[in-house]
Design a protein around this motif. Structure first.
Motif: not given
Length: 160
Positions: A1-7, A42-50
């Protein structure tokens, strides 16, 4: 996998919109402003992988809805750059979303195109089942979607 999951950050919105246009060209891809607006909720969470250079190659979001007995979560989106697919990025993003959902409690719902076999298989491996079909759900393509659900953590024998 590339990178890590972060906000996800507001600065990621343009890149996520670029990926949307590639991944979902016939289904009303979200513009950058839609991602920015979601990040304000306030009720959502979004993430990216870089990638190592900081460029986002995948993104995902979930809404954490209700309280008490009415608690549930809804996966809004998962997208992975076609050049980075089949490397575990989609699964890592889904795992991050499901972690947030499990902390919130309740079942998790999502819609997926009926012709998106790789995504359907990913969701099945994560404990989702098809519970219905939404005809012409995606617009403007009029593609059908399956509604899938994963039971609440306590229903699966886990802890909320």
């Amino acid at each position: 996998m590339i990178g890590t999951v972060e906000p996800m950050r507001v600065e990621d919105a343009d890149r996520c919109a670029e990926l949307e246009a590639v991944l979902f060209p016939t289904d009303g891809p979200w513009p950058a402003s839609a991602f920015v607006e979601e990040l304000r909720g306030p009720h959502v969470r979004y993430f990216v992988v870089r990638e190592d250079d900081g460029r986002a190659v995948g993104y995902a979001g979930i809404a954490l809805l209700g309280k008490g007995e009415d608690t549930e979560s809804e996966v809004h989106t998962i997208g992975v750059d076609p050049a980075a697919q089949r490397r575990g990025i989609g699964r890592a993003l889904l795992d991050a979303l499901l972690h947030e959902a499990d902390l919130h409690g309740g079942p998790v719902f999502l819609e997926v195109r009926t012709d998106n076999e790789p995504a359907i298989e990913l969701y099945r491996r994560a404990g989702f089942d098809i519970v219905g079909t939404r005809r012409r759900y995606y617009q403007p393509s009029s593609a059908d979607a399956y509604t899938m659900t994963r039971p609440a953590p306590t229903t699966r024998g886990g802890h909320p």
